[in-house]
Every structure is written in C-alpha cells, then in structure tokens.
Design an enzyme around this catalytic site. Sequence first.
Site, short mmCIF file in Angstrom:
data_model
loop_
_atom_site.label_atom_id
_atom_site.label_comp_id
_atom_site.label_asym_id
_atom_site.label_seq_id
_atom_site.Cartn_x
_atom_site.Cartn_y
_atom_site.Cartn_z
CG HIS A 77 7.57 11.58 6.92
ND1 HIS A 77 9.13 12.08 6.03
CD2 HIS A 77 7.09 12.86 6.54
CE1 HIS A 77 8.45 12.98 5.18
NE2 HIS A 77 6.83 13.43 5.38
CG ASP A 83 -0.75 15.42 7.36
OD1 ASP A 83 -1.25 16.75 6.64
OD2 ASP A 83 0.02 14.67 6.46
N1 CMC Z 1 1.11 3.73 12.77
C1 CMC Z 1 1.34 2.37 13.03
N2 CMC Z 1 2.59 2.21 12.77
C2 CMC Z 1 3.05 2.79 11.63
C3 CMC Z 1 3.09 4.23 11.36
C4 CMC Z 1 1.91 4.69 11.82
N3 CMC Z 1 1.35 6.15 11.52
N4 CMC Z 1 3.76 4.61 10.43
C5 CMC Z 1 4.46 4.05 10.25
N5 CMC Z 1 4.13 2.33 10.93
C6 CMC Z 1 4.96 1.07 10.94
C7 CMC Z 1 4.73 0.08 9.93
O1 CMC Z 1 4.37 -0.68 10.34
C8 CMC Z 1 6.07 -0.62 9.02
O2 CMC Z 1 5.99 -1.41 10.30
P1 CMC Z 1 7.07 -2.41 10.30
O3 CMC Z 1 8.83 -1.92 10.27
O4 CMC Z 1 7.21 -3.55 11.80
O5 CMC Z 1 6.56 -3.37 9.54
C9 CMC Z 1 7.65 0.88 10.26
O6 CMC Z 1 6.68 1.95 10.99
C10 CMC Z 1 7.69 2.05 8.75
O7 CMC Z 1 6.73 1.90 8.18
P2 CMC Z 1 6.13 2.08 6.55
O8 CMC Z 1 5.00 2.21 6.25
O9 CMC Z 1 7.64 1.45 5.97
O10 CMC Z 1 6.85 3.84 6.65
P3 CMC Z 1 6.83 4.09 5.29
O11 CMC Z 1 8.15 4.75 5.35
O12 CMC Z 1 6.36 3.40 3.83
O13 CMC Z 1 5.20 5.14 5.26
C11 CMC Z 1 4.21 7.02 6.04
C12 CMC Z 1 5.73 6.92 6.18
C13 CMC Z 1 4.11 8.70 6.74
C14 CMC Z 1 2.90 7.23 5.03
C15 CMC Z 1 3.48 6.37 7.13
O14 CMC Z 1 4.07 6.31 8.80
C16 CMC Z 1 2.10 6.30 7.33
O15 CMC Z 1 1.49 5.56 7.46
N6 CMC Z 1 1.78 7.15 8.67
C17 CMC Z 1 0.60 7.21 8.78
C18 CMC Z 1 -0.79 8.27 7.60
C19 CMC Z 1 0.07 10.01 7.89
O16 CMC Z 1 0.42 10.25 8.63
N7 CMC Z 1 0.67 10.27 6.56
C20 CMC Z 1 1.52 11.99 6.63
C21 CMC Z 1 2.44 11.73 6.36
S1 CMC Z 1 3.54 13.74 6.23
C22 CMC Z 1 2.78 14.44 5.47
C23 CMC Z 1 2.33 14.35 3.94
O17 CMC Z 1 3.91 13.75 3.67
O18 CMC Z 1 1.91 13.95 3.52
#
Ligand code: CMC
Length: 427
Positions: free
Chosen positions: A305, A362
């Site tokens: 998140h 989720d």
């Molecule tokens: N699985 C594997 N790696 C992950 C995941 C994941 N679910 N989420 C983040 N990472 C890694 C990402 O690859 C990055 O690694 P590195 O630092 O080595 O490059 C690090 O963690 C930080 O991730 P980010 O993409 O920069 O984080 P963000 O804040 O931009 O994204 C997120 C947040 C929710 C989009 C992301 O965690 C994600 O894609 N999660 C899976 C989708 C999901 O469950 N979404 C629902 C969110 S909660 C409800 C809502 O908001 O609707």
Amino acid sequence: MTEPAKLQLDGKSFEFPVIVGSEDEHAIDISALRSKTGYITLDDGYGNTGSCESAITFIDGEKGILRYRGIPIEQLAEHSTFVETAWLLIWGELPTKAQLARFSDLLTSHEMLHEGLYRHFDGFPPSGHPMAILSAMINAVSCYHPDILLNDMHNFDDSAARLLSKVRTIAAAAFKTSIGQPIVYPKPKFDYCSNFMHMMFSIPFKECEPDPDVVRALNQIFILHADHEQNCSTSTVRMVASSGANLFASCSAGVCALWGPLHGGANAAVLDMLEHIHVNKIDLKDYVAKVKDKTSGIRLMGFGHRVYKNYDPRAKILKAAADKILDKLKVNDPLLAIARQLEEAALKDSYFKDRNLYPNVDFYSGIIMRAIGLPVNMFTVLFAIGRMPGWIAHWKEMHDQKSRIQRPRQVYTGYQPRDYVAVDKRG
Ligand code: CMC
C-alpha cells in the site's frame, strides 16, 4: 507558531509557511513557490504532495490507524451500519436517531430508477463489465434529473441520498443484465444492504430472504471501503469536481479510476490469483519467488500500500470476518486456506519485510464476497458502492472549501522549437 521552512535557491533565501494538521502532521505550504522562485516541484505519484486540507479521514500508515471523522474504523465496523457511517462521513457527525431515520427514508424514496433508465441496460452486451455499466449509468442519471446539473447546495442532501441509493440499484441491475435474468426492483421494506441482496439474488418465482449474518458482513465490507482519504479514485473525484462538474459526473469518474487492478480492481485480481494457484496446483514457494522477480511482471495482489507500512487495519477486520462468515455459511473454500498460507509465507520473507508489504483491504474481501455468492466481476462494483459516501463527502468538502480548479504543472521534456515539414519531404 511553527517556524517557516527555509529554502535556498540560486543564492537567494525563501521562506514558506508550515501547516500543522490536527494529528500533528506537518506540511510545507508551497502554494507561492512558483511566484516567489520560478520553480515548481516534481513528485512522481504524489507520494509527498498534499493536494488539499481535509477533515474527513485520518490514516497513520506507519501505525496502521484509520479513522473516519475521528472514530476508529474498528469501532465503526463493529457497531455501525453502512448508512450511519455514510452520514458520518458526509455530514461530519454521527447522526441523531431522527437524522438517521430521515436519511433512511430519503434513501428509500430514491431507490428506484426512472423507468427510462432501466431501458439503457438493454443497450449493453451481456458480457459488458459491470464497472463500465456502473460508470455510464451513474452519469446517465443526471439526464433524467437535470436539477443535479445545477450543483445547488440547498438540494445537496437530496442529491447525495439519490446517488447513494441508486448506485446499488444500478449495480444489481447491471449484474442481472449480465446473467440474463430480469431486473429486480427494490423493495422499501428492506434496509440498504438487504435491499441490495434482494435485487441481486431474488428471481421472479423466489424472493431472496437476506441472511442477517450476510447482511452484517456486507455492512462491514461497505463500511471498511467507505473512505480512504486522497487515494486515486477520491483524488479523481476531487479533480473532476474542481472544474465545477456535478456530483454524479465526478463520482462516475471515480468509478473509472477505481476500476484499475492497482486500486479497487485488486480485489478481483486477488481472487483470480488464488484461483490460478489453486487450479494449477502451484507451489506457494514458487509463486512467492515469482512475485519477487521483477522480470515476471507479476505482483502479489492484495499486498502493499502506498500509505500503510504496517498491517492494513481493514485487512485485519476482514480476515476475522472471512473466518466468521465462511464458518456460518458452512463454506469450505480452499482459496481461504491458500490466502492464509500465502500471507504467512510473504510475512516471513525478507523481500516483503524490507519493503513493509502487508495484506491490504483487498486480500480477504473477495473471499467473503465469493462466499456470499457474488461473482468476481462484481467485486470492484461492491468497492464502488462502499466508497460512494467517501466520494460524496470529498465532493462536498471540495465545494464547501471553494477550492481552485486543480491543474498540476509539468516539467516538459519534449522537443525544443522546430519547423513543420511537408508530408512529401519527411524521411
Ligand atoms: N508484490 C510484489 N512487490 C511489490 C508489491 C506487491 N504487491 N507491492 C509493492 N512491491 C514492491 C515494488 O516492486 C517495489 O520494489 P522495489 O523497491 O524493489 O522497486 C516496492 O515494493 C515499492 O512498491 P511501489 O510500487 O513503489 O509502491 P507504490 O506505493 O507505488 O504502490 C501499490 C502501491 C498498492 C500499487 C502496490 O503495493 C501494488 O501494486 N500492490 C498490488 C496491488 C494491490 O493490492 N492494490 C490494492 C491497494 S489497497 C486498495 C486500494 O487502494 O484500492
């Protein structure tokens, strides 16, 4: 008085006020940055940018805290109903008995769609995704109630109730259309969630009798999704609203933003992932290795998140609720076992620990929705119904704040000036 922030640029010194929120959050007010310095800020994904001041929802992502209008989410999930929580979010206080009764009556009075709107459903193919239908139909409501276009705040209560009430009628009608069953009309005798169950699951020769435990679970799901401060869809609603767009147009845009798999679409993606693991008998160790491998393009859906760097408090509540409802309905879902094992494996793994990746809202919500008979393509629709009070509250707050139109800047990285070349002279 907090000391102003000092900035050194091009040999000059500038000061900017520091704003302190009611939970001691500190922000540098840079609204005069460009006029004073000629510079703008660049913040990919807005991870450091406060887009507004808001009194609706507080999140402490480090501690895993979520409060609506000051009230902890755990208390609301245990004691409140969705309709009461909606009132709290939109109007800022818990309603009195009389206010709650009046709001419930208003919701009932708006539960039907104009008969002309029902005919729109015939125009969608049965395979049409219910999120597309939901967004289109929310916008279409204003064609039948043109007073919505006036943004008259004297009618706001009525518009808010109309949207909140009709969204579940539209959602259920979209579902019925997609499965080729006749659309079921709402019944005033039912409360909000029971009415939704009735419209989803009644058929002409058998009326659904909503199970009180299922209705309670649905209330909880909606409450837990009701607001989450400046997330992607809420920011979209505020952005659209800032142009003066009406409540229905703004929230219809919110539905589209929510649809994406990184946001509200993640609940459906989680179920698809669990199903994929189950059907293909994938070893969980291999799956965890795959989501850690950046070249796989796969993420562990329902994990991570932008704001929570701790267990999402909503996931905690939903995990317990999933156990309870599956037990009550005597559903033995292998996907729940996979979800639990996957969570355990991820939480022990240094990749997830180092990045503070925990289950989010989720991760378990889809298992509950599946247990109560909802198809996967309706999961994000349920998120949208739940999020509606939040979007309405933010639309109202934006309106009350008389905010400027939102218009971010950019750092241009394209060509410098060059001449037009006639088509026959291009290489
Ligand atoms: N699985 C594997 N790696 C992950 C995941 C994941 N679910 N989420 C983040 N990472 C890694 C990402 O690859 C990055 O690694 P590195 O630092 O080595 O490059 C690090 O963690 C930080 O991730 P980010 O993409 O920069 O984080 P963000 O804040 O931009 O994204 C997120 C947040 C929710 C989009 C992301 O965690 C994600 O894609 N999660 C899976 C989708 C999901 O469950 N979404 C629902 C969110 S909660 C409800 C809502 O908001 O609707």
